[in-house]
Design a protein around this motif. Structure first.
Motif, short mmCIF file in Angstrom:
data_model
loop_
_atom_site.label_atom_id
_atom_site.label_comp_id
_atom_site.label_asym_id
_atom_site.label_seq_id
_atom_site.Cartn_x
_atom_site.Cartn_y
_atom_site.Cartn_z
N SER A 187 0.83 -1.20 0.00
CA SER A 187 0.00 0.00 0.00
C SER A 187 0.86 1.26 0.00
N LYS A 188 1.95 1.23 0.75
CA LYS A 188 2.83 2.39 0.83
C LYS A 188 3.36 2.79 -0.55
N TYR A 189 3.56 1.79 -1.40
CA TYR A 189 4.09 2.07 -2.74
C TYR A 189 3.01 1.96 -3.82
N ARG A 190 1.74 2.05 -3.40
CA ARG A 190 0.59 2.08 -4.30
C ARG A 190 0.52 0.83 -5.18
N LEU A 191 0.74 -0.30 -4.56
CA LEU A 191 0.72 -1.58 -5.27
C LEU A 191 -0.41 -2.48 -4.77
N GLU A 192 -1.47 -1.86 -4.26
CA GLU A 192 -2.55 -2.64 -3.66
C GLU A 192 -3.19 -3.63 -4.62
N LYS A 193 -3.17 -3.34 -5.91
CA LYS A 193 -3.80 -4.22 -6.88
C LYS A 193 -2.84 -5.28 -7.42
N ASP A 194 -1.60 -5.21 -7.00
CA ASP A 194 -0.60 -6.18 -7.44
C ASP A 194 -0.45 -7.29 -6.40
N ALA A 195 0.27 -8.33 -6.79
CA ALA A 195 0.52 -9.44 -5.88
C ALA A 195 1.86 -10.08 -6.21
N ILE A 196 2.50 -10.58 -5.19
CA ILE A 196 3.76 -11.32 -5.32
C ILE A 196 3.51 -12.73 -4.80
N ILE A 197 3.90 -13.74 -5.54
CA ILE A 197 3.77 -15.12 -5.07
C ILE A 197 4.71 -15.29 -3.88
N LEU A 198 4.13 -15.48 -2.70
CA LEU A 198 4.90 -15.53 -1.45
C LEU A 198 4.49 -16.78 -0.67
N ARG A 199 5.50 -17.55 -0.25
CA ARG A 199 5.20 -18.81 0.43
C ARG A 199 6.17 -19.03 1.59
N VAL A 200 5.65 -19.62 2.65
CA VAL A 200 6.44 -19.84 3.86
C VAL A 200 6.35 -21.32 4.24
N THR A 201 7.49 -21.93 4.51
CA THR A 201 7.52 -23.29 5.02
C THR A 201 8.35 -23.32 6.30
N GLY A 202 7.98 -24.21 7.20
CA GLY A 202 8.65 -24.27 8.49
C GLY A 202 9.97 -24.98 8.47
N CYS A 203 10.33 -25.57 7.34
CA CYS A 203 11.60 -26.29 7.19
C CYS A 203 11.96 -26.29 5.70
N PRO A 204 13.09 -26.88 5.31
CA PRO A 204 13.47 -26.82 3.89
C PRO A 204 12.78 -27.84 2.99
N ASN A 205 11.81 -28.59 3.51
CA ASN A 205 11.13 -29.57 2.66
C ASN A 205 10.14 -28.95 1.69
N SER A 206 9.78 -27.71 1.89
CA SER A 206 9.02 -26.91 0.92
C SER A 206 7.63 -27.47 0.61
N CYS A 207 6.92 -27.91 1.67
CA CYS A 207 5.56 -28.44 1.45
C CYS A 207 4.62 -27.38 0.88
N ALA A 208 4.88 -26.11 1.14
CA ALA A 208 4.07 -25.04 0.55
C ALA A 208 4.69 -24.52 -0.75
N ARG A 209 5.63 -25.27 -1.28
CA ARG A 209 6.28 -24.97 -2.57
C ARG A 209 6.95 -23.60 -2.57
N ALA A 210 7.65 -23.31 -1.47
CA ALA A 210 8.36 -22.03 -1.38
C ALA A 210 9.45 -21.91 -2.44
N MET A 211 9.99 -23.04 -2.89
CA MET A 211 11.06 -23.00 -3.87
C MET A 211 10.56 -22.85 -5.31
N LEU A 212 9.29 -22.45 -5.45
CA LEU A 212 8.79 -22.01 -6.75
C LEU A 212 8.04 -20.69 -6.59
N SER A 213 8.44 -19.89 -5.60
CA SER A 213 7.76 -18.63 -5.35
C SER A 213 8.66 -17.45 -5.69
N GLU A 214 8.06 -16.28 -5.80
CA GLU A 214 8.85 -15.07 -6.02
C GLU A 214 9.55 -14.65 -4.75
N ILE A 215 8.88 -14.84 -3.62
CA ILE A 215 9.48 -14.65 -2.30
C ILE A 215 9.23 -15.93 -1.52
N GLY A 216 10.29 -16.59 -1.10
CA GLY A 216 10.16 -17.82 -0.35
C GLY A 216 10.87 -17.73 0.99
#
Length: 576
Positions: A468-497
């Motif tokens: 919002s600060k940079y007026r990007l409210e209509k944009d999105a970045i593929i962002l994923r978080v996993t609790g370990c390096p096994n990448s169950c949420a597929r963080a290793m195919l995200s823009e921010i992992g």
């Protein structure tokens, strides 16, 4: 078994991992599970049976939030099971949903249903006395949990895009066929959980073998231009190719060797994109699936489980050698890849009308957790009430969301008003929140090093403030978080992992793309949430000012040199 390919050395000496012994001695996955079920002195299974129940669709876990407290009280950890249903293509009927919902409310510790990135649901907090009951319920509903964990082919996933209703039905039927074809043939599941008559020693596993696969195996089917199943995260993917008649699939491009897990500190492990093998006709799909599985069965590393996945087999023997062996064993020749383009991989939220004239409503389910824990958002109540009046189906997506599918025009208002009454539909959810997801992690996952599911909602609020600060409210970045390096949420195919390192600390990866065809690169290691937010504030600010047209965040950070693109992860994933 071809010893030539079982080790990473040239000595041709096979030293099997202990998991191989457990499988070999299990009598086709029976072990002593039945005897352990009758042991009331513990809430869990012995070490070997805890491995074997995975093949029956369960993981033994404990509640890590109370682990220390119970230890101080000289009590056993609060051992419970997580059960994952086999649900090829993610389709479940309302009556089945209602029964699962009721069971979860009455007989699990947490009273929730968790949608997964494998397009199915999990029940957490099952105590040992209730295990037979849940399997009997699944059986009564025409469901089961066979082969949703363990060294076998896991739940087969496929594109859930509701607009492509006719094509979706074709790939869903194919997903079910592949799943059934590659299931273990052992009668152990029915004997143990359903009290089926015991068979004589006539079990055989012509595809999987008596020791099953070296590691888990994942299959996905995609319909371009939507990559909602992340084809590069799977051991084997089929990309549908339409004929001149857009309502008919004529064949598939075949991709082999994707996988995202790695081990911290071991640079011989890495995430890997799948390799393109070629094009086949639809009639050859089952034959190719069986052949790729059996080659991995024979050539996969059974000595070191860290290197046992198909991706390492492929890199060790070479793509050309593996592909040639597929052609030799199957008798199918790969034709050149048919052109295809991915333009997106997210779910299409809200109402869309399919080509069959029925309507489909995609609901955002944050992190896939369906509960009544938020009094302003009673997801379980709302979805259950819809299930009582809905005559179509539910589709679970590979992005942890839920589609109310096949709604007639006359029933649209009733479905929507019911969901709004319980706060299930929220018109204020930002594109950024919809583009983010996390694995379960604490308190139930034994592998978690840091929070993920419980961390993500508040973290996304902070990212939303930056956008919002940079007026990007209509944009999105593929962002994923996993609790370990096994990448169950597929963080290793995200823009921010983000991958967990310890409580409150993560590795930060940047530079994947928004269509899921590039692996991100490590930017900073073992940093705090504040460190991450400062880095993202800086890079998002630059992206807002310097991007070209509608350039995505991942493409920008690569073009600008903030990170260098990962080209071949076997060789350059760990480059500075």
């Amino acid at each position: 078994m071809n010893k030539k390919y079982n080790n990473n050395n040239d000595k041709n000496i096979l030293v099997l991992s202990d998991n191989e012994r457990i499988k070999q001695e299990s009598n086709f996955l029976r072990g002593t599970i039945a005897q352990n079920l009758d042991n009331n002195l513990t809430g869990g299974f012995n070490t070997e049976d805890a491995q074997l129940i995975r093949f029956h669709g369960m993981y033994q876990q404990d509640d890590r939030d109370v682990r220390v407290e119970r230890a101080n009280q000289k009590l056993e950890p609060l051992i419970n099971m997580m059960l994952r249903c086999r649900l090829p293509g993610g389709v479940i009927m309302p009556a089945q949903w209602l029964a699962i919902d009721d069971f979860s409310e009455k007989y699990t510790l947490y009273g929730t249903i968790r949608l997964t990135t494998r397009q199915t649901f999990q029940l957490h907090g099952l105590l040992k006395p209730n295990l037979k009951n849940v399997h009997r319920l699944l059986n009564e509903l025409g469901l089961d949990s066979i082969a949703t964990a363990g060294d076998v082919n896991r739940n087969v996933i496929c594109t859930a895009n509701p607009m492509e209703s006719t094509l979706h039905h074709q790939v869903w039927e194919l997903a079910k066929s592949i799943s059934s074809y590659l299931l273990p043939k052992s009668n152990a599941y029915a004997e143990i959980w359903l009290d089926s008559k015991k068979t004589e020693s006539t079990d055989s596993e012509p595809i999987l073998s008596a020791t099953y696969l070296p590691r888990k195996f994942k299959i996905a089917i995609a319909i371009p231009p939507i990559n909602d199943v992340d084809v590069h995260a799977n051991d084997l993917s089929f990309i549908a190719i339409r004929g001149d008649n857009t309502d008919q699939i004529i064949g598939f491009n075949v991709l082999v060797g994707g996988g995202l897990a790695m081990t911290y500190g071991d640079t011989t492990t890495y995430p890997r994109k799948a390799s393109e093998f070629g094009y086949i006709s639809t009639k050859d799909v089952l034959k190719i699936a069986e052949t790729v599985v059996t080659i991995q069965r024979d050539w996969g590393n059974r000595s070191d489980r860290k290197h046992a996945k198909t991706k390492y087999t492929l890199d060790r023997v070479g793509v050309t050698t593996f592909k040639s062996e597929v052609e030799r064993r199957s008798g199918v020749t790969f034709h050149p890849i048919h052109p295809y383009v991915f333009t997106d991989r997210g779910d299409r939220f809200g109402w869309v009308q399919g080509i069959d004239d029925y309507w489909h409503l995609t609901l955002f389910i944050e992190n896939g957790r369906i509960s009544n824990n938020n009094p302003r958002k009673l997801l379980k109540h709302g979805i259950a009430e819809v299930a009582q009046i809905h005559s179509g189906s539910f589709r679970l997506t590979a992005n942890q969301n839920l589609i109310i599918s096949g709604v007639s025009k006359d029933n649209k208002l009733m479905v929507e008003s019911t969901l709004r009454k319980y706060g299930v539909i929220n018109d204020d959810i930002t594109p950024q929140r919809k583009a983010s997801m996390a694995c379960v992690a604490f308190p139930t996952c034994p592998l978690a090093m840091a929070e993920a599911e419980r961390f993500l909602p508040k973290f996304i609020t902070k990212i939303e403030n930056i956008m919002s600060k940079y007026r990007l409210e209509k944009d999105a970045i593929i962002l994923r978080v996993t609790g370990c390096p096994n990448s169950c949420a597929r963080a290793m195919l995200s823009e921010i992992g983000l991958t967990g390192r310890s409580i409150g600390r993560y590795n930060l990866y940047l530079g994947g793309n928004n269509i899921g065809t590039r692996i991100p690169r490590l930017y900073k290691e073992n940093i705090t949430e504040n460190d991450i937010l400062n880095i993202l504030d800086m890079t998002i600010s630059r992206w807002a000012q310097e991007r070209n047209n509608h350039e995505s965040y991942g493409d920008y950070v690569v073009r600008s040199g903030i990170v260098h693109a990962v080209i071949n992860s076997e060789k350059d994933f760990y480059d500075e």
